[in-house]
Design a protein around this motif. Structure first.
Motif, PDB file in Angstrom:
ATOM      1  N   GLY A 174       0.812  -1.212   0.000  1.00 47.09           N
ATOM      2  CA  GLY A 174       0.000   0.000   0.000  1.00 47.09           C
ATOM      3  C   GLY A 174       0.844   1.260   0.000  1.00 47.09           C
ATOM      4  O   GLY A 174       0.577   2.201   0.742  1.00 47.09           O
ATOM      5  N   GLU A 175       1.876   1.274  -0.830  1.00 44.92           N
ATOM      6  CA  GLU A 175       2.818   2.391  -0.850  1.00 44.92           C
ATOM      7  C   GLU A 175       2.143   3.726  -1.116  1.00 44.92           C
ATOM      8  O   GLU A 175       2.419   4.709  -0.418  1.00 44.92           O
ATOM      9  CB  GLU A 175       3.906   2.142  -1.900  1.00 44.92           C
ATOM     10  CG  GLU A 175       4.841   1.023  -1.546  1.00 44.92           C
ATOM     11  CD  GLU A 175       5.940   0.835  -2.575  1.00 44.92           C
ATOM     12  OE1 GLU A 175       6.318   1.818  -3.249  1.00 44.92           O
ATOM     13  OE2 GLU A 175       6.424  -0.295  -2.696  1.00 44.92           O
ATOM     14  N   GLU A 176       1.284   3.783  -2.102  1.00 39.14           N
ATOM     15  CA  GLU A 176       0.643   5.048  -2.465  1.00 39.14           C
ATOM     16  C   GLU A 176      -0.210   5.584  -1.321  1.00 39.14           C
ATOM     17  O   GLU A 176      -0.200   6.785  -1.034  1.00 39.14           O
ATOM     18  CB  GLU A 176      -0.207   4.899  -3.736  1.00 39.14           C
ATOM     19  CG  GLU A 176       0.601   4.627  -4.994  1.00 39.14           C
ATOM     20  CD  GLU A 176       1.022   3.167  -5.142  1.00 39.14           C
ATOM     21  OE1 GLU A 176       0.417   2.282  -4.486  1.00 39.14           O
ATOM     22  OE2 GLU A 176       1.973   2.910  -5.890  1.00 39.14           O
ATOM     23  N   GLU A 177      -0.930   4.686  -0.655  1.00 36.18           N
ATOM     24  CA  GLU A 177      -1.772   5.103   0.462  1.00 36.18           C
ATOM     25  C   GLU A 177      -0.923   5.613   1.627  1.00 36.18           C
ATOM     26  O   GLU A 177      -1.262   6.606   2.271  1.00 36.18           O
ATOM     27  CB  GLU A 177      -2.666   3.949   0.931  1.00 36.18           C
ATOM     28  CG  GLU A 177      -3.711   3.534  -0.075  1.00 36.18           C
ATOM     29  CD  GLU A 177      -3.188   2.560  -1.138  1.00 36.18           C
ATOM     30  OE1 GLU A 177      -2.027   2.077  -1.005  1.00 36.18           O
ATOM     31  OE2 GLU A 177      -3.915   2.312  -2.099  1.00 36.18           O
ATOM     32  N   LEU A 178       0.180   4.922   1.902  1.00 40.49           N
ATOM     33  CA  LEU A 178       1.079   5.361   2.971  1.00 40.49           C
ATOM     34  C   LEU A 178       1.662   6.739   2.670  1.00 40.49           C
ATOM     35  O   LEU A 178       1.698   7.613   3.539  1.00 40.49           O
ATOM     36  CB  LEU A 178       2.232   4.369   3.143  1.00 40.49           C
ATOM     37  CG  LEU A 178       2.000   3.181   4.039  1.00 40.49           C
ATOM     38  CD1 LEU A 178       3.221   2.267   4.032  1.00 40.49           C
ATOM     39  CD2 LEU A 178       1.674   3.602   5.445  1.00 40.49           C
ATOM     40  N   ILE A 179       2.106   6.919   1.439  1.00 38.21           N
ATOM     41  CA  ILE A 179       2.690   8.203   1.042  1.00 38.21           C
ATOM     42  C   ILE A 179       1.653   9.313   1.177  1.00 38.21           C
ATOM     43  O   ILE A 179       1.943  10.385   1.702  1.00 38.21           O
ATOM     44  CB  ILE A 179       3.278   8.119  -0.379  1.00 38.21           C
ATOM     45  CG1 ILE A 179       4.496   7.189  -0.372  1.00 38.21           C
ATOM     46  CG2 ILE A 179       3.652   9.497  -0.904  1.00 38.21           C
ATOM     47  CD1 ILE A 179       4.989   6.766  -1.736  1.00 38.21           C
TER      48      ILE A 179
END
Length: 92
Positions: A70-75
């Motif tokens: 979930g990289e985009e959500e974390l960023i």
């Protein structure tokens, strides 16, 4: 250590480790002064060294547990938190 880390709840273990291994990452991987890794994280949208360290801890925790990173959500979460911090500090 990795087993203990991965068996904990992400929202608890990652912030707890921030001032230990997180600080170590920030200093030794040159998140303040710049490194290839910090440049990579900046290109992803992470600008603050504390956010970079938390991103690494949280994605590692998710990886060890076989979860989506979930990289985009974390960023987006880190960016929103920084924007809120600026609004609260400066009133806009």
């Amino acid at each position: 250590s990795l087993t203990k880390f991965s068996s904990g709840v992400e929202e608890i273990v990652c912030p707890k480790l921030h001032y230990g291994i997180g600080r170590w990452m920030i200093e030794n991987w040159n998140f303040y002064n710049g490194s290839r890794f910090s440049h990579y994280l900046k290109l992803k949208g992470l600008l603050h060294p504390d956010d970079m360290a938390q991103f690494v801890l949280r994605t590692l925790h998710r990886h060890l547990n076989g979860l989506e990173l979930g990289e985009e959500e974390l960023i987006a979460e880190f960016k929103d938190a920084r924007k809120k911090e600026v609004r609260d500090l400066f009133g806009y």
